[in-house]
Write an enzyme that holds these catalytic residues in place. Structure first.
Site, PDB file in Angstrom:
ATOM      1  N   HIS A  44      -7.695  -6.028   0.557  1.00  0.00           N
ATOM      2  CA  HIS A  44      -6.025  -5.288   1.098  1.00  0.00           C
ATOM      3  C   HIS A  44      -5.505  -6.348   1.482  1.00  0.00           C
ATOM      4  CE1 HIS A  44      -3.809  -1.536  -0.540  1.00  0.00           C
ATOM      5  NE2 HIS A  44      -4.201  -1.298   1.069  1.00  0.00           N
ATOM      6  N   SER A  69       0.827  -1.436  -0.174  1.00  0.00           N
ATOM      7  CA  SER A  69       0.494   0.283   0.004  1.00  0.00           C
ATOM      8  C   SER A  69       1.147   1.398   0.350  1.00  0.00           C
ATOM      9  CB  SER A  69      -1.156   0.278   1.244  1.00  0.00           C
ATOM     10  OG  SER A  69      -1.788   0.852   1.047  1.00  0.00           O
TER      11      SER A  69
END
Length: 300
Positions: free
Chosen positions: A280, A124
């Site tokens: 994610h 991320s």
């Protein structure tokens, strides 16, 4: 195996080893900081050659990678370093919160520890830091061997309402002068329904018996820097990196998608794209499959 945890204060001078272009892209009044880190050193004592560096995401820390770091060291037989990026974990709190500055911090760490032929991995926000360093015009040719990016693309994204809500919840928790993690979770649950995400966010709490709960991270700086974190320092066509790159997408995640995959191609023409059946949090949901993808890529 040698395990060591270390924390350093902010530098008082801007390291002469930081590339000139990084200086130009940084505000002249802001210095690179020395990052807190954990290290796992193989039995042969190798500390610098072909290491794996791991960069966490927004609200994360090196603590999130403890188990995987040990496994990577065993599988690869190489040193593994996990870093706390600025304003996270045990690293210094400092403005500004930009990818250029975070890349300078990581470069400074590499230079101070004489690291070379690095496999640089980030999830991320950490993935964007890794990409920003790889794309830097004065990146030393012997610094990066591999780039591994977990569920993020080199894009200037729209504001994430999840992140806005998370910061707002943290502000409420601190303002209410509560004393237990349970109370903090109750407040956070009004802004984040997923208990696993709440648990991750609340790892940033500093719990002491004598004081109300506070967060170890500087919420004001992260709130101020959020628009920058959702951006990216390079435009398509401005820079490219021709080294080996692996992008790992969460199948249920929106962060790498059909709209931004062409941008990945423009920046990293030699990349591979793999997919895991996760959201994610690819490394947390399928850690063994995630680890195998990375070990196979680094050793191929």
């Amino acid at each position: 195996m040698i395990f060591k945890s270390s924390i350093h204060r902010a530098s008082t001078v801007f390291s002469s080893e930081v590339p000139q272009t990084l200086r130009k892209r940084c505000l002249s009044t802001v210095l690179p900081v020395e990052l807190a880190h954990d290290e796992h050193i193989p039995a042969d004592g190798n500390r610098s050659h072909r290491p794996l560096l791991i960069l966490h995401g927004f609200f994360g820390s090196k603590r999130n990678w403890q188990s995987l770091s040990k496994a990577f060291m065993r599988d690869l037989g190489r040193p593994v370093y996990t870093l706390d990026l600025r304003n996270h974990g045990s690293s210094p709190h400092v403005r500004p919160m930009t990818y250029t500055h975070m890349a300078a911090d990581v470069f400074n760490f590499c230079q101070k520890h004489s690291l070379r032929d690095i496999s640089l991995m980030g999830h991320s926000m950490g993935g964007k830091v890794a990409m920003a360093l790889a794309l830097h015009p004065e990146l030393p040719s012997n610094l990066l061997a591999d780039l591994i990016v977990s569920d993020i693309a080199p894009v200037r994204a729209k504001a994430s309402q999840d992140t806005v809500q998370h910061i707002h919840a943290m502000e409420i928790i601190e303002a209410n002068n509560i004393s237990t993690r349970k109370e903090a979770d109750e407040i956070m649950s009004k802004h984040e329904k997923d208990p696993n995400v709440r648990a991750f966010l609340l790892t940033n709490l500093e719990i002491t018996k004598a004081k109300p709960l506070k967060f170890k991270i500087p919420i004001d700086i992260l709130k101020e820097g959020r628009p920058e974190i959702e951006s990216f320092p390079y435009a398509p066509g401005e820079r490219s990196w021709d080294g080996r790159a692996l992008f790992i997408k969460g199948k249920k995640s929106k962060y790498i998608n059909r709209h931004n995959i062409p941008l990945i191609n423009q920046f990293f023409q030699q990349h591979q794209l793999k997919e895991l059946d996760t959201s994610h949090w690819v490394h947390a949901e399928l850690p063994n499959e995630y680890r195998k993808l990375i070990v196979d890529f680094i050793t191929q």
